[in-house]
Write an enzyme that holds these catalytic residues in place. Sequence first.
Site, PDB file in Angstrom:
ATOM      1  N   HIS A   1       0.841  -1.208   0.000  1.00  8.52           N
ATOM      2  CA  HIS A   1       0.000   0.000   0.000  1.00  8.52           C
ATOM      3  C   HIS A   1       0.876   1.258   0.000  1.00  8.52           C
ATOM      4  CE1 HIS A   1      -3.006  -2.701   2.323  1.00  8.52           C
ATOM      5  NE2 HIS A   1      -3.503  -2.527   1.099  1.00  8.52           N
TER       6      HIS A   1
ATOM      7  N   LYS B   1     -17.940  -7.071   6.493  1.00  8.89           N
ATOM      8  CA  LYS B   1     -16.645  -7.745   6.371  1.00  8.89           C
ATOM      9  C   LYS B   1     -15.980  -7.784   7.752  1.00  8.89           C
ATOM     10  CE  LYS B   1     -12.735  -7.578   3.189  1.00  8.89           C
ATOM     11  NZ  LYS B   1     -12.124  -6.824   2.099  1.00  8.89           N
TER      12      LYS B   1
ATOM     13  N   ARG C   1      -1.981  -6.194  -8.580  1.00 10.81           N
ATOM     14  CA  ARG C   1      -0.905  -7.177  -8.419  1.00 10.81           C
ATOM     15  C   ARG C   1      -0.981  -8.175  -9.575  1.00 10.81           C
ATOM     16  NH1 ARG C   1      -2.613  -7.827  -2.378  1.00 10.81           N
ATOM     17  NH2 ARG C   1      -4.429  -8.164  -3.656  1.00 10.81           N
TER      18      ARG C   1
ATOM     19  N   SER D   1      -2.946  -7.992   2.567  1.00 12.03           N
ATOM     20  CA  SER D   1      -3.325  -7.964   3.977  1.00 12.03           C
ATOM     21  C   SER D   1      -3.796  -9.344   4.420  1.00 12.03           C
ATOM     22  CB  SER D   1      -4.428  -6.932   4.212  1.00 12.03           C
ATOM     23  OG  SER D   1      -3.991  -5.657   3.813  1.00 12.03           O
TER      24      SER D   1
HETATM   25  O1  PNS Z   1      -9.042  -3.273  -0.078  1.00  8.39           O
HETATM   26  P1  PNS Z   1     -10.293  -3.756  -0.748  1.00  8.39           P
HETATM   27  O2  PNS Z   1     -11.136  -4.525   0.240  1.00  8.39           O
HETATM   28  O3  PNS Z   1      -9.998  -4.542  -1.988  1.00  8.39           O
HETATM   29  O4  PNS Z   1     -11.147  -2.456  -1.208  1.00  8.39           O
HETATM   30  C1  PNS Z   1     -12.379  -2.570  -1.861  1.00  8.39           C
HETATM   31  C2  PNS Z   1     -13.067  -1.192  -1.986  1.00  8.39           C
HETATM   32  C3  PNS Z   1     -13.176  -0.526  -0.637  1.00  8.39           C
HETATM   33  C4  PNS Z   1     -12.268  -0.305  -2.905  1.00  8.39           C
HETATM   34  C5  PNS Z   1     -14.496  -1.400  -2.612  1.00  8.39           C
HETATM   35  O5  PNS Z   1     -15.138  -2.461  -1.955  1.00  8.39           O
HETATM   36  C6  PNS Z   1     -15.385  -0.159  -2.552  1.00  8.39           C
HETATM   37  O6  PNS Z   1     -15.074   0.855  -3.122  1.00  8.39           O
HETATM   38  N1  PNS Z   1     -16.498  -0.231  -1.809  1.00  8.39           N
HETATM   39  C7  PNS Z   1     -17.431   0.872  -1.595  1.00  8.39           C
HETATM   40  C8  PNS Z   1     -18.804   0.625  -2.239  1.00  8.39           C
HETATM   41  C9  PNS Z   1     -18.729   0.892  -3.728  1.00  8.39           C
HETATM   42  O7  PNS Z   1     -18.725   2.026  -4.144  1.00  8.39           O
HETATM   43  N2  PNS Z   1     -18.580  -0.212  -4.514  1.00  8.39           N
HETATM   44  C10 PNS Z   1     -18.342  -0.125  -5.952  1.00  8.39           C
HETATM   45  C11 PNS Z   1     -19.563   0.014  -6.789  1.00  8.39           C
HETATM   46  S1  PNS Z   1     -20.843  -1.134  -6.407  1.00  8.39           S
END
Ligand code: PNS
Length: 162
Positions: free
Chosen positions: A18, A42, A91, A129
Amino acid sequence: MKKIAIYPGSFDPVTFGHMDIVQRGRKIFDHIIVAILNNPQKKALFSIDERLEMLRECMKDIPGLSFDSFDGLLVDYAKTHGACAILRGMRAVSDFEKEFQLALMNRKLNREIETVFLMTGMRWFFTSSSIIKEAAIFGGDITDMVPPLVNERVKAKYTKTR
Ligand code: PNS
């Protein structure tokens, strides 16, 4: 005009991967908001406050950052905060499908906000993570993948829960 990006994620916990993305992202954007998704569905190892504290501490030497948490749609959060882009690290190929879907959905929801992907540094190719937590549960050494503070905190969590 200042170019602002949101770097969203779970950051449970923050890793060197990150930090690499944020550092490189700062070469493109004037300001990056590192934003933790507050997702009650989660199960996280660290609370939002713990994650925010670790992010702040580990990234304190990188200028042009701010830290926050959010719920709801990412594109709405980005718009409210004047961001023109969402920054994501990519990645292996295994990330691609999820990231592609997310980026397309976000583009459908708001065409003004672009998703910018940075390819992860080779060193952090296998760092995530989740894999860090899994290794740490069984006493694996994660010192190469996370800042010392995070290493301590992860160890402390698992010692407490064992
Ligand atoms: O580190 P992660 O868990 O891969 O991050 C995922 C994240 C937070 C980027 C994604 O789940 C997100 O943006 N969630 C917020 C809700 C949203 O806007 N989702 C996308 C359109 S449905």
